[in-house]
Design a protein around this motif. Structure first.
Motif, PDB file in Angstrom:
ATOM      1  N   MET A 230       0.814  -1.218   0.000  1.00 14.02           N
ATOM      2  CA  MET A 230       0.000   0.000   0.000  1.00 14.02           C
ATOM      3  C   MET A 230       0.848   1.268   0.000  1.00 14.02           C
ATOM      4  N   GLU A 231       2.053   1.190   0.573  1.00 17.91           N
ATOM      5  CA  GLU A 231       2.887   2.389   0.582  1.00 17.91           C
ATOM      6  C   GLU A 231       3.305   2.781  -0.834  1.00 17.91           C
ATOM      7  N   GLU A 232       3.437   1.796  -1.730  1.00 14.59           N
ATOM      8  CA  GLU A 232       3.749   2.108  -3.120  1.00 14.59           C
ATOM      9  C   GLU A 232       2.594   2.855  -3.786  1.00 14.59           C
ATOM     10  N   VAL A 233       1.391   2.424  -3.470  1.00 18.94           N
ATOM     11  CA  VAL A 233       0.205   3.065  -4.039  1.00 18.94           C
ATOM     12  C   VAL A 233       0.150   4.533  -3.622  1.00 18.94           C
ATOM     13  N   GLU A 234       0.438   4.798  -2.350  1.00 18.92           N
ATOM     14  CA  GLU A 234       0.415   6.183  -1.871  1.00 18.92           C
ATOM     15  C   GLU A 234       1.472   7.030  -2.570  1.00 18.92           C
ATOM     16  N   ILE A 235       2.582   6.388  -2.972  1.00 15.73           N
ATOM     17  CA  ILE A 235       3.683   7.123  -3.597  1.00 15.73           C
ATOM     18  C   ILE A 235       3.381   7.467  -5.050  1.00 15.73           C
ATOM     19  N   ILE A 236       2.820   6.515  -5.815  1.00 15.69           N
ATOM     20  CA  ILE A 236       2.783   6.714  -7.274  1.00 15.69           C
ATOM     21  C   ILE A 236       1.385   6.829  -7.887  1.00 15.69           C
TER      22      ILE A 236
END
Length: 312
Positions: free
Chosen positions: A195-201
């Motif tokens: 989920m942290e990747e989703v928040e980033i990109i």
């Protein structure tokens, strides 16, 4: 932004089991759309239907304003796909692998050479162009897999778990490459369990479960759906279990747990929660080494919406 992909009333069944249930959504030109969901939610089935790799019972799929069918070869040239499972040829070098996949769409050799160089530079794999896949680390294999899928410079790119089982350096490289692809004009559909990747990109997110959309919006809009408003974590040793019950009864507390010397308190709402908690800890002479507060994450929302039970 105009719609570059439109899915309307898509339904897919497997032996009377509904995998996709009357699904409708669109993908905007130039965006990175996160398509999320637990195992069995319908993500992979949806992607395979969009790509005309699976037959479906009803619905309509348009890409670039045209209906997508198994024989839509001109549309397929505009699409790049990077599946979760690495799909390269062991007997070919890095360069030869990228050349093969790029050559499926680009016949002119000089143009292909330039595209291959750009793809290798994007994922920073050009110094390994003469290596064979078995000589590469897991992170390099992932980067090769991406280069093979995007070398022909497609307008639309499907990325299915591209950072699975890679080191942090490779993950950062891959995420930076995805941002560059978007800056260069690509539209990206991105699936991941991180989920942290989703928040980033990702500019926009769709969460699927049981073949239906259960939430959609920007990452910030989805975080507004969280039941909890604040999380407080306290590092403390040998906490008497009686305090868990006392804290649970405090105003605005939704949940309390104590695990591996970390006391975690989840607040539904309210102000000065941290100040009141510190006052309580001091009054009860409960020693702690660290205390901090944070807002709900996209991962918190995901678990609230889809549940915490294991999925097959």
């Amino acid at each position: 932004m105009k719609n570059i992909i439109e899915i309307k009333n898509l339904t897919k069944e497997y032996k009377k089991k509904i995998a996709i249930d009357n699904l409708s959504f669109e993908v905007k030109e130039g965006e990175i759309l996160g398509l999320l969901g637990p195992n069995g939610s319908g993500k992979s089935t949806t992607m395979n239907c969009i790509l005309s790799l699976l037959r479906y019972q009803q619905g309509k799929i348009n890409i670039l304003g045209k209906e997508m069918t198994p024989s839509s070869y001109e549309l397929k040239k505009e699409i790049g796909v990077v599946f979760q499972d690495v799909a390269v040829f062991d007997e070919l070098t890095v360069y030869e692998n990228i050349d093969y996949f790029c050559g499926l769409y680009i016949k002119e050799k000089n143009m292909r050479i330039e595209m291959i160089q750009k793809a290798m530079q994007l994922v920073q794999i050009e110094s390994y162009q003469d290596y064979y896949p078995k000589q590469l680390s897991g992170g390099l294999l992932r980067r090769l897999n991406i280069a093979c899928g995007i070398a022909h410079q497609p307008k639309i790119i499907f990325l299915d778990e591209p950072t699975v089982a890679v080191d942090p350096q490779s993950r950062n490289n891959i995420l930076d490459g995805i941002k560059t692809l978007r800056q260069n004009g690509a539209t990206i559909i991105y699936t991941t369990h991180y989920m942290e990747e989703v928040e980033i990109i990702c500019e926009r997110v769709i969460i699927l479960d049981k073949g239906k959309i259960i939430a959609k919006g920007t990452p910030d809009e989805l975080k507004e759906l969280a039941k909890i408003e604040e999380k407080v974590h306290v590092e403390t040793t040998n906490l008497n279990p009686k305090y868990l019950e006392i804290i649970q009864q405090m105003a605005n507390v939704e949940e309390v747990n104590y695990d591996h010397f970390i006391l975690s308190i989840y607040y539904k709402k309210g102000q000065n929660n941290l100040t009141k908690l510190i006052a309580f800890l001091d009054a009860e002479k409960i020693n702690y080494t660290k205390i901090f507060s944070e807002r709900p994450t996209l991962n918190d929302v995901f678990l609230e919406l889809t549940g915490k039970e294991l999925r097959d």
